[in-house]
Design a protein around this motif. Structure first.
Motif, PDB file in Angstrom:
ATOM      1  N   ALA A 116       0.795  -1.215   0.000  1.00 38.76           N
ATOM      2  CA  ALA A 116       0.000   0.000   0.000  1.00 38.76           C
ATOM      3  C   ALA A 116       0.835   1.276   0.000  1.00 38.76           C
ATOM      4  CB  ALA A 116      -0.929   0.001   1.209  1.00 38.76           C
ATOM      5  N   LYS A 117       2.034   1.227   0.662  1.00 37.63           N
ATOM      6  CA  LYS A 117       2.799   2.464   0.748  1.00 37.63           C
ATOM      7  C   LYS A 117       4.282   2.165   0.944  1.00 37.63           C
ATOM      8  CE  LYS A 117       1.344   2.669   5.522  1.00 37.63           C
ATOM      9  NZ  LYS A 117       0.612   3.395   6.532  1.00 37.63           N
TER      10      LYS A 117
ATOM     11  N   LEU B  24       5.049   1.038  -6.919  1.00 36.23           N
ATOM     12  CA  LEU B  24       5.861   1.227  -5.726  1.00 36.23           C
ATOM     13  C   LEU B  24       7.136   0.400  -5.838  1.00 36.23           C
ATOM     14  CD1 LEU B  24       3.098   1.142  -2.987  1.00 36.23           C
ATOM     15  CD2 LEU B  24       4.162   3.113  -4.069  1.00 36.23           C
TER      16      LEU B  24
ATOM     17  N   ASP C 147       0.070   9.177  -6.251  1.00 39.58           N
ATOM     18  CA  ASP C 147       0.563  10.408  -5.625  1.00 39.58           C
ATOM     19  C   ASP C 147       1.448  11.185  -6.596  1.00 39.58           C
ATOM     20  OD1 ASP C 147      -0.724   9.966  -3.252  1.00 39.58           O
ATOM     21  OD2 ASP C 147       1.062   9.266  -2.167  1.00 39.58           O
TER      22      ASP C 147
ATOM     23  N   ARG D 147       1.930   6.520  -2.095  1.00 37.77           N
ATOM     24  CA  ARG D 147       0.994   5.524  -2.625  1.00 37.77           C
ATOM     25  C   ARG D 147       0.896   5.703  -4.134  1.00 37.77           C
ATOM     26  NH1 ARG D 147      -0.743   7.437   2.147  1.00 37.77           N
ATOM     27  NH2 ARG D 147      -1.346   5.939   3.740  1.00 37.77           N
TER      28      ARG D 147
END
Length: 131
Positions: free
Chosen positions: A5-6, A69, A51, A48
């Motif tokens: 997710a991040k 990512l 962004d 994320r």
């Protein structure tokens, strides 16, 4: 690539090759040169997919949108696929330099010939000083 997710912004900007080292990416974050979604980012700020990241580098400001990512530094072709570059193109360079200004003959400091002529007019002829 990571489907999590991040990811930390300093890790992502280093992995995507916006900065040469992770410490340079973290320093840029601490100095306020990195923004995530318009907000000033700390090195630990999460990133994320989707962004927008604005990073001020030696080459100028880069504006990228995260498409994937990254946790580890990857090769340049894979790094280029991890973001969409929205950096505006640099302004066009001028083909020729500005023309050199030419001054008219006469103004400014007199030449050696002109100084000798002035001395002769004023009566300070150098031939009289020789003994």
């Amino acid at each position: 690539m990571n489907d999590g997710a991040k990811v930390r912004v300093d890790v992502w900007t280093w992995s995507a090759r916006l900065y040469k080292t992770r410490s340079a990416a973290a320093s840029a974050c601490r100095a306020g040169h990195v923004r995530v979604a318009g907000e000033r980012a700390k090195p630990s700020t999460p990133v994320r997919v989707g962004d927008e990241i604005r990073a001020r580098t030696d080459a100028g400001e880069r504006i990228v949108v995260v498409r994937a990512l990254l946790l580890k530094r990857v090769g340049a072709p894979l790094a280029a696929e991890a973001y969409e570059d929205r950096t505006p193109p640099p302004p066009p360079r001028l083909a020729a330099a500005a023309p050199v200004a030419l001054r008219e003959r006469g103004p400014g400091r007199p030449t050696k010939r002109e100084r000798r002529a002035l001395d002769a007019l004023r009566g300070r002829d150098l031939a009289q000083n020789d003994d």
